[in-house]
Design an enzyme around this catalytic site. Structure first.
Site, PDB file in Angstrom:
ATOM      1  N   ARG A 150       6.193  -6.454  -2.463  1.00 53.85           N
ATOM      2  CA  ARG A 150       5.454  -5.374  -3.106  1.00 53.85           C
ATOM      3  C   ARG A 150       5.043  -5.799  -4.500  1.00 53.85           C
ATOM      4  NH1 ARG A 150      10.115  -3.143  -0.716  1.00 53.85           N
ATOM      5  NH2 ARG A 150       9.693  -1.713   1.024  1.00 53.85           N
ATOM      6  N   LYS A 174      13.172  -1.421  -2.964  1.00 52.44           N
ATOM      7  CA  LYS A 174      13.426   0.000  -3.152  1.00 52.44           C
ATOM      8  C   LYS A 174      14.926   0.266  -3.110  1.00 52.44           C
ATOM      9  CE  LYS A 174       9.032   1.705  -1.298  1.00 52.44           C
ATOM     10  NZ  LYS A 174       8.382   2.575  -0.283  1.00 52.44           N
ATOM     11  N   HIS A 245      -1.103  -4.318  -2.041  1.00 50.20           N
ATOM     12  CA  HIS A 245      -0.445  -3.854  -0.824  1.00 50.20           C
ATOM     13  C   HIS A 245      -1.193  -4.330   0.417  1.00 50.20           C
ATOM     14  CE1 HIS A 245       3.049  -1.510   0.207  1.00 50.20           C
ATOM     15  NE2 HIS A 245       2.405  -0.957   1.209  1.00 50.20           N
ATOM     16  N   ARG A 248       0.199  -7.532   1.311  1.00 47.45           N
ATOM     17  CA  ARG A 248       1.475  -7.328   2.012  1.00 47.45           C
ATOM     18  C   ARG A 248       1.220  -7.059   3.491  1.00 47.45           C
ATOM     19  NH1 ARG A 248       6.869  -5.672   1.350  1.00 47.45           N
ATOM     20  NH2 ARG A 248       7.499  -3.769   2.425  1.00 47.45           N
ATOM     21  N   HIS A 271      11.928  -3.497   4.895  1.00 46.46           N
ATOM     22  CA  HIS A 271      11.840  -2.160   5.468  1.00 46.46           C
ATOM     23  C   HIS A 271      13.230  -1.677   5.877  1.00 46.46           C
ATOM     24  CE1 HIS A 271       7.345  -2.732   6.692  1.00 46.46           C
ATOM     25  NE2 HIS A 271       7.481  -2.292   5.454  1.00 46.46           N
ATOM     26  N   TYR A 280       2.683  -2.633  12.452  1.00 43.29           N
ATOM     27  CA  TYR A 280       1.924  -3.877  12.448  1.00 43.29           C
ATOM     28  C   TYR A 280       1.647  -4.382  13.855  1.00 43.29           C
ATOM     29  CZ  TYR A 280       2.863  -3.816   7.493  1.00 43.29           C
ATOM     30  OH  TYR A 280       2.918  -3.439   6.181  1.00 43.29           O
TER      31      TYR A 280
END
Length: 299
Positions: A150, A174, A245, A248, A271, A280
Site C-alpha cells: 500500500r 493495517k 492502489h 497494488r 489481507h 482478483y
C-alpha cells in the site's frame, strides 16, 4: 457526547492501534450520527436505539452514498456501540440489531504487463538526467509494482526495513501487522541507485531513517507518490489513469496470471481475509474471457 467521542478516540488510537486515516473516518461517521441523534432529541448516547441508527443510515443513503461507504459507516456504528456497552456507557447494544448493505464487488482496474513495463520505462527516461528525484521515482515505482504494498506502507518504510541480501522488505500494514514481502532484481537495482546517490543528495537533518524522501528532504507523503504515479502513467499510451492502489491491483493480478496461488497472494498483500484476495480471481477470469472472445472464431 463530546467526552464520549474523546474517550473513544483514545481507545481507537491506544488500544486498537488503528491508522490515523481509519480513526478520522470512524470519528467522522460518529460525529455525523450523533449530530442527527441530537436533532432527534437525544442528549446522550445512553438513549440511542436502533431506530435512530437506521434513520441516520437512511439519511446517508438519500445523500447518494456508495454501498461500500454505507457498509463502512454501519460497521463504524456497530463497533462504537459495542465498545460503549462494554465500557458501561450504555446498557444495551442497539448496533447489534443493525444490518448493513452488501457492497458490490467491482473489478479493480489493473495495467497489462506491457503497460506496467511502459510505466517503469517512462520513469527511467526521467531518471536519465542523473537527478536524485529521478532515481527516487524509479525506485518507488519498481518497489510498488514488485511488492504490491500500500502507498501508506511504502511511505512508512525506513532504510533498515530493506534487506538487500535477501531482497525482502519488512512492512507494517493495517493494525500495525508486520509482514515480509520479497522483491526482484530490477527493484533491488533501483533501490541501490537511490540509496547510493539520490537519498544523500536530498536528505536534511529531519529526514531520520525514512527510506523515501520528498522534495524538501523529509519523509515523502502519500500525495507526492500519487502525483508521481499519475504523471508517469499519463506518458504510457492507452494506459488507464491509476493511482498507487492500482499498482497494488496490478501486482496481484499479474501474480495470479503467472501461476501464484491465492494464499500466497493473500500473504504478500497483507489481507486479513482470503475473501478479499479472491476478487482478483474475477479480474483474471474477466481477462481470460475477453481474450477468448477476441481470439476464438466461435466465441
Amino acid at each position: 457526547m463530546c467526552r464520549v467521542l474523546a474517550a473513544y478516540e483514545r481507545h481507537l488510537v491506544s488500544e486498537r492501534d488503528l491508522t490515523p486515516h481509519t480513526v478520522r473516518a470512524y470519528l467522522g461517521d460518529l460525529r455525523s450520527l450523533l449530530a442527527q441523534a441530537a436533532l432527534l432529541g437525544h442528549t446522550g448516547i445512553d438513549t440511542l436505539d436502533v431506530r435512530t441508527l437506521r434513520s441516520w443510515l437512511a439519511t446517508q443513503q438519500t445523500l447518494g452514498r456508495a454501498r461500500t461507504t454505507m457498509s463502512r459507516r454501519a460497521t463504524a456504528v456497530r463497533v462504537f456501540t459495542a465498545w460503549a456497552q462494554r465500557t458501561g456507557r450504555i446498557t444495551t447494544d442497539p448496533g447489534a440489531l443493525l444490518g448493513s448493505p452488501k457492497a458490490h464487488r467491482t473489478l479493480p482496474p489493473a495495467l497489462r504487463v506491457d503497460e506496467a513495463r511502459g510505466l517503469l520505462e517512462a520513469a527511467a527516461v526521467h531518471a536519465d538526467d542523473g537527478s536524485p528525484m529521478g532515481a527516487r521515482d524509479v525506485a518507488i515505482l519498481e518497489l510498488l509494482y514488485a511488492t504490491g504494498i500500500r502507498v501508506g506502507e511504502l511511505c512508512g518504510l525506513d532504510v533498515d526495513d530493506v534487506d538487500h541480501e535477501r531482497r525482502v522488505v519488512r512492512v507494517f500494514g493495517k493494525g500495525r501487522k508486520e509482514r515480509t514481502v520479497p522483491f526482484g532484481v530490477p527493484a533491488e537495482r533501483a533501490l541501490a541507485t537511490w540509496l547510493a546517490s539520490g537519498r544523500a543528495a536530498l536528505a536534511v537533518p529531519g529526514a531520520g531513517a525514512a527510506l523515501f524522501l520528498g522534495a524538501r528532504g523529509r519523509r515523502i507523503d502519500q500525495r507526492a507518490v500519487r502525483t508521481l504515479v499519475h504523471a508517469r502513467l499519463a506518458e504510457v499510451p492507452g494506459a488507464p489513469d491509476l493511482g498507487p492502489h492500482g499498482l497494488r491491483h496490478t501486482a496481484a493480478t499479474h501474480l495470479l496470471e503467472g501461476g501464484a496461488d491465492l494464499r500466497t497472494v493473500q500473504e504478500l498483500l497483507g489481507h486479513a481475509s482470503l475473501a478479499t484476495t479472491q476478487i482478483y480471481t474475477h479480474v483474471t477470469t474477466d481477462r481470460l474471457r475477453q481474450a477468448y472472445r477476441q481470439a476464438h472464431p466461435r466465441a
